[in-house]
Design a protein around this motif. Structure first.
Motif, mmCIF file in Angstrom:
data_model
loop_
_atom_site.group_PDB
_atom_site.id
_atom_site.type_symbol
_atom_site.label_atom_id
_atom_site.label_comp_id
_atom_site.label_asym_id
_atom_site.label_seq_id
_atom_site.Cartn_x
_atom_site.Cartn_y
_atom_site.Cartn_z
ATOM 1 N N TYR A 190 0.910 -1.296 -0.011
ATOM 2 C CA TYR A 190 0.014 -0.065 -0.051
ATOM 3 C C TYR A 190 0.958 1.248 -0.082
ATOM 4 O O TYR A 190 0.358 2.297 0.183
ATOM 5 C CB TYR A 190 -1.111 0.051 1.269
ATOM 6 N N THR A 191 2.190 1.110 -0.236
ATOM 7 C CA THR A 191 3.060 2.149 -0.113
ATOM 8 C C THR A 191 3.649 2.699 -1.537
ATOM 9 O O THR A 191 4.420 1.893 -1.785
ATOM 10 C CB THR A 191 4.176 2.050 0.912
ATOM 11 N N ASP A 192 2.909 3.684 -1.997
ATOM 12 C CA ASP A 192 3.371 4.039 -3.197
ATOM 13 C C ASP A 192 4.452 5.324 -3.208
ATOM 14 O O ASP A 192 4.835 5.618 -2.057
ATOM 15 C CB ASP A 192 1.948 4.635 -4.038
ATOM 16 N N ARG A 193 4.947 6.022 -4.242
ATOM 17 C CA ARG A 193 5.861 6.906 -4.150
ATOM 18 C C ARG A 193 5.385 8.026 -3.505
ATOM 19 O O ARG A 193 6.124 8.814 -2.625
ATOM 20 C CB ARG A 193 6.452 7.205 -5.410
ATOM 21 N N ASP A 199 11.587 3.248 -2.770
ATOM 22 C CA ASP A 199 10.604 3.143 -3.824
ATOM 23 C C ASP A 199 10.996 1.940 -4.854
ATOM 24 O O ASP A 199 9.874 1.309 -5.359
ATOM 25 C CB ASP A 199 10.603 4.447 -4.764
ATOM 26 N N ASN A 229 8.442 -1.467 -5.252
ATOM 27 C CA ASN A 229 7.985 -1.809 -6.853
ATOM 28 C C ASN A 229 8.217 -3.239 -7.188
ATOM 29 O O ASN A 229 7.431 -4.007 -7.431
ATOM 30 C CB ASN A 229 8.394 -0.621 -7.673
ATOM 31 N N ARG A 276 6.195 -5.551 -4.962
ATOM 32 C CA ARG A 276 4.917 -5.696 -5.451
ATOM 33 C C ARG A 276 4.754 -6.624 -6.520
ATOM 34 O O ARG A 276 3.627 -7.537 -6.824
ATOM 35 C CB ARG A 276 4.213 -4.562 -5.593
#
Length: 493
Positions: free
Chosen positions: A315-318, A340, A344, A347
């Motif tokens: 759930y942790t995007d940039r 990041d 990525n 995921r």
């Protein structure tokens, strides 16, 4: 007949029931009961519960049968490995939950006789008890007599008594020990026996958790059929221990030892130890460098994560990283790019990952928004961000988009200090993060020995079907209650 079937037959006889009468009383199939009693088949969980209730067994007797049933199902070696891993998790939790005051001082007078013996040019002993006594005597002299004690160990994993002794001596000790070792792991092919290396982990990791021990550990894995090919200083005495004042060489069977004080002879072993360190890989690495601890620069597929919180990488995007990482941190840009990239890649390749976590730690996260990273590099999540994350985890669990399971914290508590990361049959990493005097300490244990990896994989994969994990329905109910509680708190402010 197995031990389980013999015990069942014994309890049936003691109850005064026949197979027929017990089957009727328990509402179970008589033929199945007869086959269980004779050892022809194993009982199902439901069958077992009905049978034990009808037999009116005590809690102790039922627990004994439960143990025998599990051994019959998975084998004694696998059962023992699982219990050793539980002991390891509990030991880590205990040692990281409670800070030990450093107040113990070793008195030189306690080692007066030992100090006199240490002046002898050479001492030879036989028998494991005498060998251990000689080692303890030399370690006592080092810890009491040196302002900055240092010990080097090149011993097998089975000699756990040495590590236990050092742990007890350093527990609360005001001195700081510089400890280095090259641990010899001998892999013996025996699929039915418990793996002694799994049991040895608890003793080694306990030492790493002492703040007054600077511990550098390497390991050398030797197959039993390749022992002859391994280069050793002495074929008869391949193991040794070095202190500032003494060298102890130890026989392969640990039944004989010789202590020397010859500087030139000791220098030979010091050089050999340095060569062993250079030729082997770290077994335990202590570092506050997150790149080294979490291996942020390496690509790998994660199959299993057992950790305090559900894996938030999904759930942790940039955008969130840019918001939460501290821009005042000196390496902000480097850390942002590395994290990041790491998330990525994670995921993309970690679909179907088994993720086991603790509801108790999730509740703590909802209280304070803290993660496992040093507080100087990130900002805690806000109440709104916490609720959003919790709802995402809950929805993934409900819709079965992730393999998520919550531990029963009353049966197996995984505190916030520990996480296990299992990577595709090639590596298992144990990452420790806990506070001492307000600072976060990071340590990582990288395990690549196939037997140890297989034991942990078996344990983790068995957890979802065990009593150590809550049913999904109960986990969802706990999450729903948590969401409702914090939604109400957000409204009432």
């Amino acid at each position: 007949m197995s031990l389980l079937s013999k015990k069942i037959a014994e309890y049936i006889e003691e109850s005064g029931e026949t197979t027929q009468s017990l089957a009727e009383k328990a509402n179970i199939n008589r033929t199945t009961l007869q086959r269980v009693k004779s050892g022809e088949r194993l009982p199902t969980r439901a069958f077992f519960k009905k049978m034990t209730r009808a037999l009116r067994l005590s809690a102790v007797e039922e627990a004994e049968l439960e143990t025998l049933l599990e051994i019959a199902q998975v084998g004694e070696g696998r059962y023992r490995n699982r219990k050793k891993i539980i002991e390891l998790i509990e030991a880590i939790s205990e040692l990281t939950e409670h800070q030990i005051p450093f107040s113990k001082e070793l008195q030189k007078k306690k080692y007066g006789q030992a100090s006199q013996q240490l002046t002898d040019s050479m001492k030879i002993v036989s028998g494991q008890k005498q060998v251990l006594s000689l080692i303890e005597q030399s370690l006592d002299g080092e810890l009491a007599g040196q302002a900055e004690p240092a010990v080097k160990l090149a011993i097998p994993y089975s000699f756990q008594a040495v590590y236990d002794y050092l742990f007890l001596q350093m527990l609360g000790n005001t001195k700081r020990l510089d400890l280095k070792d090259v641990l010899t792991l001998r892999r013996e092919v025996n699929e039915t026996a418990a793996d002694p290396m799994v049991g040895a982990l608890k003793h080694l990791i306990a030492l790493t958790l002492l703040d007054n021990v600077n511990y550098l550990s390497h390991c050398c894995i030797i197959e039993t059929d390749k022992i002859a090919a391994v280069q050793e200083i002495s074929a008869l005495f391949p193991y040794f221990i070095l202190t500032s004042a003494a060298l102890i060489t130890i026989s392969r069977d640990l039944n004989q030892a010789i202590r020397y004080h010859d500087p030139s002879f000791m220098s030979l072993y010091v050089d050999s130890f340095q060569e062993m360190i250079a030729m082997t890989k770290p077994f335990i690495l202590e570092s506050n460098d997150l790149f080294r601890v979490f291996d942020l620069d390496r690509n790998f597929k994660v199959e299993i994560v057992v950790e305090p919180l559900p894996c938030f990488a999904y759930y942790t995007d940039r955008q969130m990283l840019e918001r939460k990482l501290n821009k005042e941190f000196p390496c902000y840009e480097v850390l942002l790019e590395a994290t990041d990239r790491y998330y990525n890649y994670f995921r993309q390749v970690s679909h179907g990952m088994l993720n086991i976590f603790s509801l108790k730690n999730l509740r703590q996260f909802m209280e304070d928004g803290s993660l496992v990273f040093p507080e100087e590099i990130y900002h805690r999540l806000t109440p709104t961000e916490r609720l959003t994350t919790l709802r995402q985890v809950r929805d993934d669990l409900f819709h079965q988009r992730r393999l998520l399971f919550a531990l029963d914290d009353d049966k197996l508590f995984l505190n916030s200090a520990v996480e296990f990361i299992y990577e595709s049959d090639c590596c298992l990493r144990l990452i420790l993060h806990y506070k001492i005097d307000g600072r976060v300490v990071y340590k990582t244990v990288e395990l690549r020995e196939p037997g140890i990896i297989a034991a942990f994989k078996d344990f983790f994969c068995n957890l979802p079907d065990s009593d150590y994990v809550l049913p999904t329905e109960k986990t969802l109910a706990e999450m729903d209650a948590m969401i409702q509680e914090y939604e109400f708190a957000a409204v009432t402010g």
